[in-house]
Design a protein around this motif. Sequence first.
Motif, PDB file in Angstrom:
ATOM      1  N   PHE A 338      -1.812   7.628   2.047  1.00 49.84           N
ATOM      2  CA  PHE A 338      -0.815   6.919   2.855  1.00 49.84           C
ATOM      3  C   PHE A 338      -1.392   6.531   4.211  1.00 49.84           C
ATOM      4  CE2 PHE A 338       2.638   6.532   5.895  1.00 49.84           C
ATOM      5  CZ  PHE A 338       3.393   5.554   5.261  1.00 49.84           C
ATOM      6  N   LYS A 339      -2.234   7.392   4.767  1.00 46.66           N
ATOM      7  CA  LYS A 339      -2.907   7.043   6.019  1.00 46.66           C
ATOM      8  C   LYS A 339      -3.699   5.751   5.854  1.00 46.66           C
ATOM      9  CE  LYS A 339      -6.490   8.762   9.184  1.00 46.66           C
ATOM     10  NZ  LYS A 339      -7.335   9.928   9.567  1.00 46.66           N
ATOM     11  N   GLN A 340      -4.389   5.612   4.725  1.00 45.78           N
ATOM     12  CA  GLN A 340      -5.152   4.391   4.468  1.00 45.78           C
ATOM     13  C   GLN A 340      -4.221   3.188   4.337  1.00 45.78           C
ATOM     14  OE1 GLN A 340      -8.639   4.052   4.358  1.00 45.78           O
ATOM     15  NE2 GLN A 340      -7.974   1.909   4.526  1.00 45.78           N
ATOM     16  N   THR A 341      -3.111   3.368   3.610  1.00 41.81           N
ATOM     17  CA  THR A 341      -2.108   2.295   3.492  1.00 41.81           C
ATOM     18  C   THR A 341      -1.635   1.857   4.867  1.00 41.81           C
ATOM     19  OG1 THR A 341      -1.291   2.736   1.255  1.00 41.81           O
ATOM     20  CG2 THR A 341       0.289   1.866   2.822  1.00 41.81           C
ATOM     21  N   PHE A 342      -1.290   2.826   5.716  1.00 40.50           N
ATOM     22  CA  PHE A 342      -0.802   2.530   7.066  1.00 40.50           C
ATOM     23  C   PHE A 342      -1.840   1.721   7.836  1.00 40.50           C
ATOM     24  CE2 PHE A 342      -0.255   3.224  11.539  1.00 40.50           C
ATOM     25  CZ  PHE A 342       1.112   3.284  11.744  1.00 40.50           C
ATOM     26  N   ASN A 343      -3.082   2.176   7.822  1.00 42.08           N
ATOM     27  CA  ASN A 343      -4.130   1.485   8.571  1.00 42.08           C
ATOM     28  C   ASN A 343      -4.419   0.093   8.010  1.00 42.08           C
ATOM     29  OD1 ASN A 343      -4.604   3.526  10.495  1.00 42.08           O
ATOM     30  ND2 ASN A 343      -5.938   4.636   9.087  1.00 42.08           N
ATOM     31  N   ASP A 344      -4.379  -0.039   6.679  1.00 41.79           N
ATOM     32  CA  ASP A 344      -4.573  -1.352   6.061  1.00 41.79           C
ATOM     33  C   ASP A 344      -3.544  -2.357   6.577  1.00 41.79           C
ATOM     34  OD1 ASP A 344      -6.677  -0.448   4.506  1.00 41.79           O
ATOM     35  OD2 ASP A 344      -5.446  -0.106   2.716  1.00 41.79           O
ATOM     36  N   VAL A 345      -2.302  -1.924   6.628  1.00 45.26           N
ATOM     37  CA  VAL A 345      -1.214  -2.842   7.000  1.00 45.26           C
ATOM     38  C   VAL A 345      -1.145  -3.031   8.509  1.00 45.26           C
ATOM     39  CG1 VAL A 345       1.281  -3.229   6.855  1.00 45.26           C
ATOM     40  CG2 VAL A 345       0.062  -2.248   4.907  1.00 45.26           C
TER      41      VAL A 345
END
Length: 576
Positions: A338-345
């Motif tokens: 989810f951290k990666q998802t957050f940073n991607d967006v």
Amino acid sequence: MKVIATTLNAKYIHTSLSIRYLKAYAAPEFDIEIPEYTIKDPTINIVTDLYTRKADVIGFSCYIWNIEETIKIISLLKKVQPEVTVVLGGPEVSYDVDYWMERIPDADYIVIGEGEKTFKQLLTHLSGNESIEQIGGIAYRNHGKSIIKPHNDKLNLKEIPSPYRFIEDRDDLSKRVVYMETSRGCPFNCQFCLSSIEIGVRYFDREKIKDDIRYLMENGAKTIKFVDRTFNISRSYAMEMFQFLIDEHVPGCVFQFEITADIMRPEVIEFLNKNAPAGLFRFEIGVQSTNDYTNELVKRKQNFEKLTRTVTLVKNGGKIDQHLDLIAGLPEENYDSFKQTFNDVFALGPEELQLGFLKMLRGTGLRIRSDEYGYVYSDTSPYEIVSNNVLSFDDIIKIKQVEDVLEKYWNDHRMDTTLSYLTDHAFPTPFDFFQDFGLYWEAQGWSKIGHQLEDLFKRLNAFLKQIDMPNLERITDLMKIDYLSQHKFKPRKPWWKDTLSQEDRSKYYQLIQSNPSILGEAFVSLQLHQKELHKHTILEQLQYDSSEPNAPKGKKLLLAFFNPNGSGSQLFIADL
């Protein structure tokens, strides 16, 4: 027979489209009153108002945000007015109907799913003119046994009368959000969403919709939000509506759409960037997750590369604000994922990033398969998860801390320059900043108390000092610039300690009066006299005036002018 259709909205500015559909469809045979309340209104106040109206039938529109409060109202209402017929409808009670019939014994009927025709037929039955056996999409009791009858067919949306033309709504159109529906259904099959249950997309009559929009704008509507699950599923339809709104919009009116970004073609965005007035449109885009495996598990088709292209093109156009959504807690999306998802967006730079938590909605495929992923969630609405097989409750708590400061700082745009520097240069990733600050925020007990603008700056400053943030002088300068930019009127006392002595302040004011051009032509054009200069400005000394991490240090003079008419501040910077 007196009939009421009502609901509890989440906020006063919201309006219920559902009860207006019921009113429009039931006319002229039935004249339905449509009082609205909010979930914040005391139960006794709502019951009192409904009781004094002396209705024979009261229908309640039920959603995850209001069902628990609605049950309290029905229970008390039946105590003081036992003869009233109570009808429930809406997405929250359209699934697990047996459960609701058992849990809410005070409900006489439940209208299941699409309710306009069913509700009118029920009213006709209650008037003694139709057998209930002929009605589809309804649940009722017969000698203590629940009878549940499925829908016979779907409505022809082109034949549904307009829900936007009621005289009693006119005075409030400028104060509230108007919800506009141009289609029903969704072409996608996301397993966490109720819209996935209805197969196919049906459209309302386009010309009637255009006439309704004209009527709403003529009568003062300022915010019109389209509730279509995928407004741009039909390129030709979306283009036709965009062109219509561009051609006929009233200045000051804003239109919001739920957009599926990865199917939007570049030429559509090019058209909007070229032709749409700035601020006319606002896009809401559900990203939810950038984890391909997670999206596959919930049957969500998403091409993040194409989504990124769309969001970037729209952002570069500078015409349309974008609100991007994330959902924490989807299958196999752990904390790190989810951290990666957050940073991607976050890297896409949306004007607003909404961080939500998965809710196990009744009727959805994910709720049916919840045991497969070890979901633990609340038994009562809104059924928010507290853990699953890869995300612990500790992880959920930490992500909620991120959400708290994200809302207060990024989404509220209180200090955009400062936040951009911190997320771009000062922390390993944007998520790390919001997480570290969120943990500190919670530890200080700030999540339990209110805050003013000045408090937000003080609290961020305290956090940065506590972690010995490098380049704190540069960040403090940016915070000062953001703080002064946020005020319409001159603040009485800024949150930082003065950096200028009274002697230096007087010297700089004299310099500005004798040579105003040091602050630029825009300042010269203000033509401020000595009294105005002292009364409506703030002087501050900066160590930097650039957010670039390697920009050289050099003292600057910052002057903030606050227009006495309340139109806001203007900031000017000069070398010292």
